[in-house]
Design a protein around this motif. Structure first.
Motif, PDB file in Angstrom:
ATOM      1  N   ASN A  55      42.238  33.006  49.052  1.00 18.92           N
ATOM      2  CA  ASN A  55      42.846  31.969  48.221  1.00 18.92           C
ATOM      3  C   ASN A  55      42.169  31.874  46.857  1.00 18.92           C
ATOM      4  O   ASN A  55      42.830  31.610  45.857  1.00 18.92           O
ATOM      5  N   ALA A  56      40.869  32.107  46.816  1.00 20.63           N
ATOM      6  CA  ALA A  56      40.168  32.088  45.526  1.00 20.63           C
ATOM      7  C   ALA A  56      40.752  33.160  44.609  1.00 20.63           C
ATOM      8  O   ALA A  56      40.988  32.911  43.423  1.00 20.63           O
ATOM      9  N   HIS A  84      44.289  32.062  43.410  1.00 24.31           N
ATOM     10  CA  HIS A  84      44.245  30.980  42.435  1.00 24.31           C
ATOM     11  C   HIS A  84      43.604  31.412  41.117  1.00 24.31           C
ATOM     12  O   HIS A  84      44.009  30.948  40.051  1.00 24.31           O
ATOM     13  N   LEU A  85      42.637  32.312  41.168  1.00 27.79           N
ATOM     14  CA  LEU A  85      42.090  32.858  39.921  1.00 27.79           C
ATOM     15  C   LEU A  85      43.162  33.631  39.163  1.00 27.79           C
ATOM     16  O   LEU A  85      43.302  33.496  37.942  1.00 27.79           O
ATOM     17  N   GLN A  86      43.926  34.440  39.899  1.00 30.43           N
ATOM     18  CA  GLN A  86      44.993  35.202  39.254  1.00 30.43           C
ATOM     19  C   GLN A  86      46.015  34.263  38.621  1.00 30.43           C
ATOM     20  O   GLN A  86      46.438  34.468  37.482  1.00 30.43           O
ATOM     21  N   GLN A  87      46.382  33.229  39.350  1.00 29.68           N
ATOM     22  CA  GLN A  87      47.338  32.259  38.810  1.00 29.68           C
ATOM     23  C   GLN A  87      46.779  31.571  37.567  1.00 29.68           C
ATOM     24  O   GLN A  87      47.510  31.337  36.603  1.00 29.68           O
ATOM     25  N   ALA A  88      45.503  31.251  37.586  1.00 25.73           N
ATOM     26  CA  ALA A  88      44.879  30.618  36.420  1.00 25.73           C
ATOM     27  C   ALA A  88      44.932  31.538  35.210  1.00 25.73           C
ATOM     28  O   ALA A  88      45.343  31.121  34.117  1.00 25.73           O
ATOM     29  N   PHE A  89      44.538  32.788  35.396  1.00 18.89           N
ATOM     30  CA  PHE A  89      44.490  33.698  34.262  1.00 18.89           C
ATOM     31  C   PHE A  89      45.877  34.137  33.813  1.00 18.89           C
ATOM     32  O   PHE A  89      46.077  34.453  32.641  1.00 18.89           O
ATOM     33  N   ASP A  90      46.852  34.106  34.710  1.00 21.19           N
ATOM     34  CA  ASP A  90      48.238  34.367  34.308  1.00 21.19           C
ATOM     35  C   ASP A  90      48.746  33.280  33.364  1.00 21.19           C
ATOM     36  O   ASP A  90      49.663  33.515  32.581  1.00 21.19           O
ATOM     37  N   SER A 133      30.329  28.599  41.642  1.00 26.71           N
ATOM     38  CA  SER A 133      31.216  28.636  42.808  1.00 26.71           C
ATOM     39  C   SER A 133      31.721  30.053  43.062  1.00 26.71           C
ATOM     40  O   SER A 133      31.660  30.550  44.184  1.00 26.71           O
ATOM     41  N   ILE A 134      32.201  30.705  42.026  1.00 30.29           N
ATOM     42  CA  ILE A 134      32.745  32.062  42.162  1.00 30.29           C
ATOM     43  C   ILE A 134      31.639  33.053  42.522  1.00 30.29           C
ATOM     44  O   ILE A 134      31.848  33.979  43.306  1.00 30.29           O
ATOM     45  N   LEU A 135      30.460  32.839  41.979  1.00 32.26           N
ATOM     46  CA  LEU A 135      29.329  33.729  42.271  1.00 32.26           C
ATOM     47  C   LEU A 135      28.989  33.770  43.764  1.00 32.26           C
ATOM     48  O   LEU A 135      28.415  34.750  44.236  1.00 32.26           O
ATOM     49  N   LYS A 136      29.356  32.751  44.498  1.00 31.58           N
ATOM     50  CA  LYS A 136      29.075  32.728  45.939  1.00 31.58           C
ATOM     51  C   LYS A 136      29.802  33.851  46.673  1.00 31.58           C
ATOM     52  O   LYS A 136      29.419  34.217  47.782  1.00 31.58           O
ATOM     53  N   LYS A 138      32.510  43.428  47.352  1.00 29.09           N
ATOM     54  CA  LYS A 138      32.739  44.340  46.234  1.00 29.09           C
ATOM     55  C   LYS A 138      34.174  44.307  45.731  1.00 29.09           C
ATOM     56  O   LYS A 138      34.420  44.338  44.520  1.00 29.09           O
ATOM     57  N   ALA A 139      35.138  44.249  46.619  1.00 33.67           N
ATOM     58  CA  ALA A 139      36.539  44.234  46.197  1.00 33.67           C
ATOM     59  C   ALA A 139      36.850  42.958  45.417  1.00 33.67           C
ATOM     60  O   ALA A 139      37.507  43.002  44.371  1.00 33.67           O
ATOM     61  N   PHE A 140      36.368  41.835  45.912  1.00 33.07           N
ATOM     62  CA  PHE A 140      36.600  40.572  45.212  1.00 33.07           C
ATOM     63  C   PHE A 140      35.934  40.597  43.840  1.00 33.07           C
ATOM     64  O   PHE A 140      36.534  40.215  42.839  1.00 33.07           O
ATOM     65  N   TRP A 141      34.694  41.061  43.793  1.00 31.78           N
ATOM     66  CA  TRP A 141      33.975  41.048  42.531  1.00 31.78           C
ATOM     67  C   TRP A 141      34.601  42.018  41.534  1.00 31.78           C
ATOM     68  O   TRP A 141      34.650  41.740  40.332  1.00 31.78           O
ATOM     69  N   SER A 142      35.119  43.127  41.993  1.00 38.89           N
ATOM     70  CA  SER A 142      35.834  44.050  41.111  1.00 38.89           C
ATOM     71  C   SER A 142      37.045  43.377  40.504  1.00 38.89           C
ATOM     72  O   SER A 142      37.352  43.536  39.319  1.00 38.89           O
ATOM     73  N   PHE A 143      37.740  42.589  41.319  1.00 34.65           N
ATOM     74  CA  PHE A 143      38.876  41.808  40.842  1.00 34.65           C
ATOM     75  C   PHE A 143      38.439  40.836  39.755  1.00 34.65           C
ATOM     76  O   PHE A 143      39.058  40.750  38.694  1.00 34.65           O
ATOM     77  N   VAL A 144      37.363  40.118  40.020  1.00 30.50           N
ATOM     78  CA  VAL A 144      36.854  39.136  39.041  1.00 30.50           C
ATOM     79  C   VAL A 144      36.490  39.835  37.731  1.00 30.50           C
ATOM     80  O   VAL A 144      36.840  39.357  36.653  1.00 30.50           O
ATOM     81  N   LEU A 145      35.830  40.969  37.811  1.00 35.30           N
ATOM     82  CA  LEU A 145      35.431  41.682  36.603  1.00 35.30           C
ATOM     83  C   LEU A 145      36.629  42.210  35.820  1.00 35.30           C
ATOM     84  O   LEU A 145      36.540  42.408  34.599  1.00 35.30           O
TER      85      LEU A 145
END
Length: 79
Positions: free
Chosen positions: A30-31, A34-40, A59-62, A67-74
């Motif tokens: 869900n994070a 919701h991050l994707q929706q925010a940045f969209d 919060s996100i750093l937790k 690795k897959a999630f963090w790649s998405f964030v980056l």
């Protein structure tokens, strides 16, 4: 956050705040959504605001260990 989204579905910070709440709960799926929706919706920030940097958000750093999630964030836009 969900009530804020219902009231203003185009405002990106509503989704970003929900993503942070998801991250605090360890809900990576869900994070990410919701991050994707925010940045969209980043074009809808109020004048004078800018999107937060999720790579510096406690919060996100937790969820950084995944690795897959963090790649998405980056890969999220920087502006």
């Amino acid at each position: 956050a969900e009530m804020a989204i219902a009231a203003d579905p185009d405002y990106p910070f509503n989704y970003y705040n929900l993503a942070c709440a998801d991250a605090e709960e360890g809900n990576m799926a869900n994070a990410k959504v919701h991050l994707q929706q925010a940045f969209d919706r980043r074009a809808n920030v109020i004048k004078g605001e800018s999107m937060p940097d999720p790579t510096k958000d406690d919060s996100i750093l937790k969820l950084k260990k995944d690795k897959a999630f963090w790649s998405f964030v980056l890969a999220l836009p920087k502006s």
